[in-house]
Design a protein around this motif. Sequence first.
Motif, PDB file in Angstrom:
ATOM      1  N   THR A   2       0.841  -1.201   0.000  1.00 20.62           N
ATOM      2  CA  THR A   2       0.000   0.000   0.000  1.00 20.62           C
ATOM      3  C   THR A   2       0.872   1.246   0.000  1.00 20.62           C
ATOM      4  N   SER A   3       0.587   2.150  -0.923  1.00 20.33           N
ATOM      5  CA  SER A   3       1.272   3.438  -0.996  1.00 20.33           C
ATOM      6  C   SER A   3       0.304   4.541  -0.591  1.00 20.33           C
ATOM      7  N   GLU A   4       0.842   5.722  -0.351  1.00 22.08           N
ATOM      8  CA  GLU A   4      -0.016   6.867  -0.063  1.00 22.08           C
ATOM      9  C   GLU A   4      -0.897   7.181  -1.276  1.00 22.08           C
ATOM     10  N   SER A   5      -0.375   6.936  -2.478  1.00 25.09           N
ATOM     11  CA  SER A   5      -1.152   7.176  -3.696  1.00 25.09           C
ATOM     12  C   SER A   5      -2.393   6.287  -3.742  1.00 25.09           C
ATOM     13  N   LEU A   6      -2.247   5.023  -3.345  1.00 22.78           N
ATOM     14  CA  LEU A   6      -3.398   4.118  -3.316  1.00 22.78           C
ATOM     15  C   LEU A   6      -4.438   4.603  -2.323  1.00 22.78           C
ATOM     16  N   LEU A   7      -3.994   5.010  -1.141  1.00 21.34           N
ATOM     17  CA  LEU A   7      -4.940   5.517  -0.150  1.00 21.34           C
ATOM     18  C   LEU A   7      -5.629   6.783  -0.652  1.00 21.34           C
ATOM     19  N   ARG A   8      -4.879   7.641  -1.331  1.00 21.85           N
ATOM     20  CA  ARG A   8      -5.473   8.886  -1.837  1.00 21.85           C
ATOM     21  C   ARG A   8      -6.566   8.576  -2.860  1.00 21.85           C
ATOM     22  N   ALA A   9      -6.335   7.575  -3.705  1.00 21.90           N
ATOM     23  CA  ALA A   9      -7.312   7.220  -4.726  1.00 21.90           C
ATOM     24  C   ALA A   9      -8.576   6.643  -4.127  1.00 21.90           C
ATOM     25  N   LEU A  10      -8.433   5.975  -2.969  1.00 23.86           N
ATOM     26  CA  LEU A  10      -9.590   5.310  -2.365  1.00 23.86           C
ATOM     27  C   LEU A  10     -10.201   6.081  -1.209  1.00 23.86           C
ATOM     28  N   MET A  11      -9.423   6.998  -0.572  1.00 25.00           N
ATOM     29  CA  MET A  11      -9.903   7.619   0.660  1.00 25.00           C
ATOM     30  C   MET A  11      -9.792   9.141   0.666  1.00 25.00           C
ATOM     31  N   ASP A  12      -9.442   9.726  -0.431  1.00 26.38           N
ATOM     32  CA  ASP A  12      -9.466  11.185  -0.571  1.00 26.38           C
ATOM     33  C   ASP A  12      -8.451  11.893   0.327  1.00 26.38           C
ATOM     34  N   GLY A  13      -8.922  12.983   0.992  1.00 26.26           N
ATOM     35  CA  GLY A  13      -8.047  13.995   1.554  1.00 26.26           C
ATOM     36  C   GLY A  13      -7.123  13.622   2.678  1.00 26.26           C
ATOM     37  N   ASP A  14      -7.474  12.681   3.536  1.00 21.01           N
ATOM     38  CA  ASP A  14      -6.625  12.412   4.698  1.00 21.01           C
ATOM     39  C   ASP A  14      -5.651  11.266   4.461  1.00 21.01           C
ATOM     40  N   ALA A  15      -5.309  10.990   3.196  1.00 15.42           N
ATOM     41  CA  ALA A  15      -4.382   9.905   2.880  1.00 15.42           C
ATOM     42  C   ALA A  15      -3.021  10.078   3.555  1.00 15.42           C
ATOM     43  N   PRO A  16      -2.422  11.283   3.579  1.00 15.38           N
ATOM     44  CA  PRO A  16      -1.112  11.407   4.237  1.00 15.38           C
ATOM     45  C   PRO A  16      -1.154  11.023   5.712  1.00 15.38           C
ATOM     46  N   GLU A  17      -2.192  11.467   6.417  1.00 17.87           N
ATOM     47  CA  GLU A  17      -2.309  11.129   7.843  1.00 17.87           C
ATOM     48  C   GLU A  17      -2.484   9.629   8.035  1.00 17.87           C
ATOM     49  N   LEU A  18      -3.329   9.003   7.213  1.00 22.37           N
ATOM     50  CA  LEU A  18      -3.590   7.574   7.351  1.00 22.37           C
ATOM     51  C   LEU A  18      -2.353   6.753   6.998  1.00 22.37           C
ATOM     52  N   PHE A  19      -1.621   7.186   5.962  1.00 18.12           N
ATOM     53  CA  PHE A  19      -0.414   6.448   5.587  1.00 18.12           C
ATOM     54  C   PHE A  19       0.641   6.552   6.687  1.00 18.12           C
ATOM     55  N   SER A  20       0.783   7.731   7.268  1.00 16.00           N
ATOM     56  CA  SER A  20       1.739   7.900   8.371  1.00 16.00           C
ATOM     57  C   SER A  20       1.361   7.015   9.545  1.00 16.00           C
ATOM     58  N   TRP A  21       0.061   6.900   9.811  1.00 15.69           N
ATOM     59  CA  TRP A  21      -0.399   6.035  10.903  1.00 15.69           C
ATOM     60  C   TRP A  21      -0.090   4.572  10.591  1.00 15.69           C
ATOM     61  N   LEU A  22      -0.337   4.152   9.362  1.00 16.34           N
ATOM     62  CA  LEU A  22      -0.055   2.762   8.986  1.00 16.34           C
ATOM     63  C   LEU A  22       1.413   2.421   9.179  1.00 16.34           C
ATOM     64  N   ARG A  23       2.292   3.267   8.686  1.00 16.50           N
ATOM     65  CA  ARG A  23       3.721   2.940   8.734  1.00 16.50           C
ATOM     66  C   ARG A  23       4.264   2.950  10.155  1.00 16.50           C
ATOM     67  N   ALA A  24       3.533   3.560  11.092  1.00 18.67           N
ATOM     68  CA  ALA A  24       3.984   3.594  12.481  1.00 18.67           C
ATOM     69  C   ALA A  24       3.523   2.382  13.289  1.00 18.67           C
ATOM     70  N   GLN A  25       2.651   1.547  12.699  1.00 18.09           N
ATOM     71  CA  GLN A  25       2.123   0.409  13.447  1.00 18.09           C
ATOM     72  C   GLN A  25       3.174  -0.693  13.559  1.00 18.09           C
ATOM     73  N   PRO A  26       3.292  -1.335  14.708  1.00 23.26           N
ATOM     74  CA  PRO A  26       4.335  -2.357  14.900  1.00 23.26           C
ATOM     75  C   PRO A  26       4.132  -3.621  14.074  1.00 23.26           C
ATOM     76  N   PHE A  27       2.917  -3.819  13.545  1.00 26.23           N
ATOM     77  CA  PHE A  27       2.647  -5.016  12.741  1.00 26.23           C
ATOM     78  C   PHE A  27       2.700  -4.709  11.238  1.00 26.23           C
ATOM     79  N   VAL A  28       3.216  -3.542  10.877  1.00 27.13           N
ATOM     80  CA  VAL A  28       3.306  -3.143   9.472  1.00 27.13           C
ATOM     81  C   VAL A  28       4.771  -2.962   9.093  1.00 27.13           C
ATOM     82  N   GLU A  29       5.155  -3.524   7.960  1.00 31.78           N
ATOM     83  CA  GLU A  29       6.521  -3.419   7.451  1.00 31.78           C
ATOM     84  C   GLU A  29       6.589  -2.326   6.384  1.00 31.78           C
ATOM     85  N   THR A  30       7.734  -1.660   6.292  1.00 32.44           N
ATOM     86  CA  THR A  30       7.945  -0.603   5.312  1.00 32.44           C
ATOM     87  C   THR A  30       8.962  -1.055   4.270  1.00 32.44           C
TER      88      THR A  30
END
Length: 401
Positions: free
Chosen positions: A249-277
Amino acid sequence: MATSSPSGVIADTLAAGRDRVFVGRQAELSLFKAALAGDTRAYPVHYLYGPGGIGKSTLLRRFVQEARQAGRDVIEVDGRTLTPTPEGFLEAAGKALSTPDAVLLVDTFERCQGLEGWLWERFLPQLPMGAIVVVAGRLAPDPRLTADPGWDGLLHVTSLRNLMPRDAAAFLTARGVPLHTHEALLSFTGGNPLALTLAASLAMKDATTTPNWKPSRDVIPTMLPQLIGDTPSPRHRKALEICAHAHVTSESLLRALMDGDAPELFSWLRAQPFVETTAAGVFPHDAVREALEADLRWRDPDGFAAMHEQILRYFIAQIRTASEAKMLQATGALIYLYRADRRMSEFNDWREVGQVVEQPYEPALRERVLELAGAAEGEQSPRSGWTPAQGLLCVPLDPHQ
């Protein structure tokens, strides 16, 4: 005739059962044992972090056993039960400050993460030489701590990972899980110890378990909260479900599916301990991915179908505009959406991003390409007179793959 009662206490039986199924973690055990033995090169302070269910508490229990066998005084602290203030921590762990050779084990540190600065700057420096400290939590330590040259040679940070396949298989064997179900259980859990434990229990209860075992809808609500914790909002949960469905999942994918708050959501995802970057984006651990997918399919099949259709359209658009260098990655992302389709999965093997690289085909690589073709398609394939055209060659980074 009277019979004698069993000696000992229930805790002894509990410990024996846990010891019987303890597998892996040899690197972490070796470091801890070296510190117990007084090795001058050993680290006195250890910080373990990883997502829920990764086995932090299990490993700490093993450390307790090792420390007591070595004759050490053990002080255990659980972040869930102490007051998250310096005074509360001192009440629970202050004995370590005056106990030579004490072993202090702090579990669930994420519940008192606000004490991190005080712990490293005020509390730990006061411990007597010879003391050993292990702190375990879901979150990585503050980068300022690991960058502090004063802690060089004193602090060892470990990101706990899923069990290696051989260790996960050994765990299932120790639990008595039928061998013919191992592949399905390992595929679902990805070696996550919590998921393995729950899956093993279910497989043992179901006498009719088949090689295509899948978790029942009853276990998913139990497993998910322990794997992912609480999500801040429905928008965060949706972002997590998108992350579970897409390969990466990229920020671009989130933006296409979830509109304006994609940067915030992507930052939250990458900070989760069960998510790899990775260089291409983020992806969740296998057990989290599978549990989220199974939960959404059952809970909201229409929502799952709508999300799938949105992501499908996005990746089709990506393929239409992809450069030659990006075509393989774009095609793989699309195909991954059909990983549950047996016709597709039989001919594709998905690996973590970064395990395969693309490089131009050159005539000097002909013998290696023919060798790979023979291994994948049978000995007749290289004999068919096929000549590789100029193009891209996908090469596993691991020479044994």
